[in-house]
Design a protein around this motif. Structure first.
Motif, PDB file in Angstrom:
ATOM      1  N   GLU A 183       0.858  -1.180   0.000  1.00  0.00           N
ATOM      2  CA  GLU A 183       0.000   0.000   0.000  1.00  0.00           C
ATOM      3  C   GLU A 183       0.894   1.230   0.000  1.00  0.00           C
ATOM      4  O   GLU A 183       1.790   1.369   0.840  1.00  0.00           O
ATOM      5  CB  GLU A 183      -0.915   0.012   1.219  1.00  0.00           C
ATOM      6  CG  GLU A 183      -1.852   1.205   1.228  1.00  0.00           C
ATOM      7  CD  GLU A 183      -2.809   1.222   2.402  1.00  0.00           C
ATOM      8  OE1 GLU A 183      -3.631   2.148   2.461  1.00  0.00           O
ATOM      9  OE2 GLU A 183      -2.729   0.328   3.277  1.00  0.00           O
ATOM     10  N   VAL A 184       0.651   2.127  -0.937  1.00  0.00           N
ATOM     11  CA  VAL A 184       1.416   3.361  -1.064  1.00  0.00           C
ATOM     12  C   VAL A 184       0.454   4.537  -1.139  1.00  0.00           C
ATOM     13  O   VAL A 184      -0.733   4.361  -1.425  1.00  0.00           O
ATOM     14  CB  VAL A 184       2.342   3.324  -2.304  1.00  0.00           C
ATOM     15  CG1 VAL A 184       3.393   2.223  -2.172  1.00  0.00           C
ATOM     16  CG2 VAL A 184       1.553   3.139  -3.585  1.00  0.00           C
ATOM     17  N   ASP A 185       0.957   5.735  -0.905  1.00  0.00           N
ATOM     18  CA  ASP A 185       0.107   6.929  -0.938  1.00  0.00           C
ATOM     19  C   ASP A 185      -0.357   7.275  -2.347  1.00  0.00           C
ATOM     20  O   ASP A 185      -1.444   7.818  -2.530  1.00  0.00           O
ATOM     21  CB  ASP A 185       0.844   8.135  -0.343  1.00  0.00           C
ATOM     22  CG  ASP A 185       1.054   7.997   1.157  1.00  0.00           C
ATOM     23  OD1 ASP A 185       0.255   7.293   1.820  1.00  0.00           O
ATOM     24  OD2 ASP A 185       2.012   8.598   1.665  1.00  0.00           O
ATOM     25  N   ASP A 186       0.461   6.981  -3.354  1.00  0.00           N
ATOM     26  CA  ASP A 186       0.175   7.354  -4.740  1.00  0.00           C
ATOM     27  C   ASP A 186       0.631   6.226  -5.655  1.00  0.00           C
ATOM     28  O   ASP A 186       1.776   6.211  -6.105  1.00  0.00           O
ATOM     29  CB  ASP A 186       0.903   8.667  -5.069  1.00  0.00           C
ATOM     30  CG  ASP A 186       0.775   9.087  -6.524  1.00  0.00           C
ATOM     31  OD1 ASP A 186      -0.068   8.522  -7.259  1.00  0.00           O
ATOM     32  OD2 ASP A 186       1.533   9.976  -6.945  1.00  0.00           O
ATOM     33  N   SER A 187      -0.265   5.288  -5.933  1.00  0.00           N
ATOM     34  CA  SER A 187       0.141   4.127  -6.731  1.00  0.00           C
ATOM     35  C   SER A 187       0.524   4.516  -8.158  1.00  0.00           C
ATOM     36  O   SER A 187       1.433   3.913  -8.735  1.00  0.00           O
ATOM     37  CB  SER A 187      -0.939   3.039  -6.719  1.00  0.00           C
ATOM     38  OG  SER A 187      -2.165   3.538  -7.174  1.00  0.00           O
ATOM     39  N   ALA A 188      -0.115   5.521  -8.725  1.00  0.00           N
ATOM     40  CA  ALA A 188       0.233   5.935 -10.088  1.00  0.00           C
ATOM     41  C   ALA A 188       1.647   6.525 -10.124  1.00  0.00           C
ATOM     42  O   ALA A 188       2.467   6.142 -10.964  1.00  0.00           O
ATOM     43  CB  ALA A 188      -0.788   6.936 -10.620  1.00  0.00           C
ATOM     44  N   GLY A 189       1.940   7.444  -9.225  1.00  0.00           N
ATOM     45  CA  GLY A 189       3.270   8.049  -9.175  1.00  0.00           C
ATOM     46  C   GLY A 189       4.349   7.047  -8.802  1.00  0.00           C
ATOM     47  O   GLY A 189       5.444   7.057  -9.370  1.00  0.00           O
ATOM     48  N   THR A 190       4.048   6.173  -7.857  1.00  0.00           N
ATOM     49  CA  THR A 190       5.018   5.156  -7.444  1.00  0.00           C
ATOM     50  C   THR A 190       5.277   4.179  -8.583  1.00  0.00           C
ATOM     51  O   THR A 190       6.412   3.753  -8.802  1.00  0.00           O
ATOM     52  CB  THR A 190       4.523   4.417  -6.184  1.00  0.00           C
ATOM     53  OG1 THR A 190       4.271   5.381  -5.156  1.00  0.00           O
ATOM     54  CG2 THR A 190       5.562   3.423  -5.693  1.00  0.00           C
ATOM     55  N   THR A 191       4.236   3.852  -9.347  1.00  0.00           N
ATOM     56  CA  THR A 191       4.402   2.979 -10.504  1.00  0.00           C
ATOM     57  C   THR A 191       5.321   3.629 -11.529  1.00  0.00           C
ATOM     58  O   THR A 191       6.228   2.975 -12.065  1.00  0.00           O
ATOM     59  CB  THR A 191       3.039   2.641 -11.133  1.00  0.00           C
ATOM     60  OG1 THR A 191       2.245   1.936 -10.169  1.00  0.00           O
ATOM     61  CG2 THR A 191       3.179   1.791 -12.386  1.00  0.00           C
ATOM     62  N   GLU A 192       5.137   4.913 -11.788  1.00  0.00           N
ATOM     63  CA  GLU A 192       6.004   5.620 -12.737  1.00  0.00           C
ATOM     64  C   GLU A 192       7.459   5.592 -12.278  1.00  0.00           C
ATOM     65  O   GLU A 192       8.362   5.332 -13.078  1.00  0.00           O
ATOM     66  CB  GLU A 192       5.542   7.068 -12.899  1.00  0.00           C
ATOM     67  CG  GLU A 192       4.255   7.223 -13.673  1.00  0.00           C
ATOM     68  CD  GLU A 192       3.782   8.668 -13.745  1.00  0.00           C
ATOM     69  OE1 GLU A 192       4.582   9.586 -13.458  1.00  0.00           O
ATOM     70  OE2 GLU A 192       2.604   8.871 -14.095  1.00  0.00           O
ATOM     71  N   ARG A 193       7.692   5.864 -10.993  1.00  0.00           N
ATOM     72  CA  ARG A 193       9.066   5.831 -10.459  1.00  0.00           C
ATOM     73  C   ARG A 193       9.648   4.426 -10.542  1.00  0.00           C
ATOM     74  O   ARG A 193      10.823   4.255 -10.869  1.00  0.00           O
ATOM     75  CB  ARG A 193       9.089   6.334  -9.014  1.00  0.00           C
ATOM     76  CG  ARG A 193       8.939   7.838  -8.890  1.00  0.00           C
ATOM     77  CD  ARG A 193       9.288   8.343  -7.501  1.00  0.00           C
ATOM     78  NE  ARG A 193       8.607   7.663  -6.410  1.00  0.00           N
ATOM     79  CZ  ARG A 193       7.357   7.882  -6.039  1.00  0.00           C
ATOM     80  NH1 ARG A 193       6.617   8.772  -6.673  1.00  0.00           N
ATOM     81  NH2 ARG A 193       6.832   7.221  -5.024  1.00  0.00           N
ATOM     82  N   ALA A 194       8.839   3.420 -10.250  1.00  0.00           N
ATOM     83  CA  ALA A 194       9.314   2.039 -10.288  1.00  0.00           C
ATOM     84  C   ALA A 194       9.719   1.639 -11.706  1.00  0.00           C
ATOM     85  O   ALA A 194      10.765   1.016 -11.911  1.00  0.00           O
ATOM     86  CB  ALA A 194       8.239   1.094  -9.749  1.00  0.00           C
ATOM     87  N   VAL A 195       8.901   1.985 -12.693  1.00  0.00           N
ATOM     88  CA  VAL A 195       9.209   1.654 -14.083  1.00  0.00           C
ATOM     89  C   VAL A 195      10.464   2.408 -14.528  1.00  0.00           C
ATOM     90  O   VAL A 195      11.337   1.842 -15.189  1.00  0.00           O
ATOM     91  CB  VAL A 195       7.999   1.942 -14.995  1.00  0.00           C
ATOM     92  CG1 VAL A 195       8.375   1.855 -16.467  1.00  0.00           C
ATOM     93  CG2 VAL A 195       6.855   0.972 -14.673  1.00  0.00           C
ATOM     94  N   ALA A 196      10.592   3.675 -14.150  1.00  0.00           N
ATOM     95  CA  ALA A 196      11.785   4.451 -14.497  1.00  0.00           C
ATOM     96  C   ALA A 196      13.034   3.830 -13.890  1.00  0.00           C
ATOM     97  O   ALA A 196      14.134   3.966 -14.444  1.00  0.00           O
ATOM     98  CB  ALA A 196      11.622   5.903 -14.036  1.00  0.00           C
ATOM     99  N   ALA A 197      12.871   3.129 -12.765  1.00  0.00           N
ATOM    100  CA  ALA A 197      14.008   2.490 -12.093  1.00  0.00           C
ATOM    101  C   ALA A 197      14.248   1.064 -12.579  1.00  0.00           C
ATOM    102  O   ALA A 197      15.109   0.373 -12.037  1.00  0.00           O
ATOM    103  CB  ALA A 197      13.781   2.501 -10.584  1.00  0.00           C
TER     104      ALA A 197
END
Length: 131
Positions: A82-96
């Protein structure tokens, strides 16, 4: 009879540094403890907040895959954070370097869930409760 005090998931990562950097630095899981031992042995324990064990029967697993991804993709064990912002966290994860399996989708249970394949060979749901 005592109660369980902690759930700890232990994962062997061939690329240890990549896995630590992803979960600690990209997803923001704070380091709780770290140890280096003989022969190059290393372990880090990252804080994941509250832990639960979700047990689903095969029909439930299929239904969740259908809702979140549209097809059957999850292995026997899937991590969910569970994260505060799944869309933003997904973007950061894919970028990483995470592989996007399914972008964030609003579920019938009112959460925004994304699916990723991430370092250490793990299949991951990132979710944000919307309700």
């Amino acid at each position: 009879m005592g109660q369980v005090r902690q759930l700890r998931v232990v994962v062997e990562a061939e690329d240890y540094d990549e896995a630590v950097a992803f979960f600690r630095d990209v997803l923001g899981m704070p380091e709780q403890e770290a140890y280096a031992g003989e022969g190059g042995a290393s372990v880090v324990i990252l804080d994941a907040g509250r832990a639960t064990l979700e047990i689903a029967n095969p029909a439930q697993k299929r239904m969740i895959d259908d809702v979140e991804v549209g097809r059957q993709v999850a292995p026997h064990i899937r991590l969910a954070l569970e994260v505060d912002d799944s869309a933003g966290t997904t973007e950061r994860a894919v970028a990483a370097g995470a592989e996007l399996v399914a972008p964030p989708v609003r579920t019938p249970w009112d959460s925004l869930n994304a699916r990723l394949d991430v370092p250490a060979g793990l299949h991951l749901t990132l979710f944000t409760e919307l309700g």
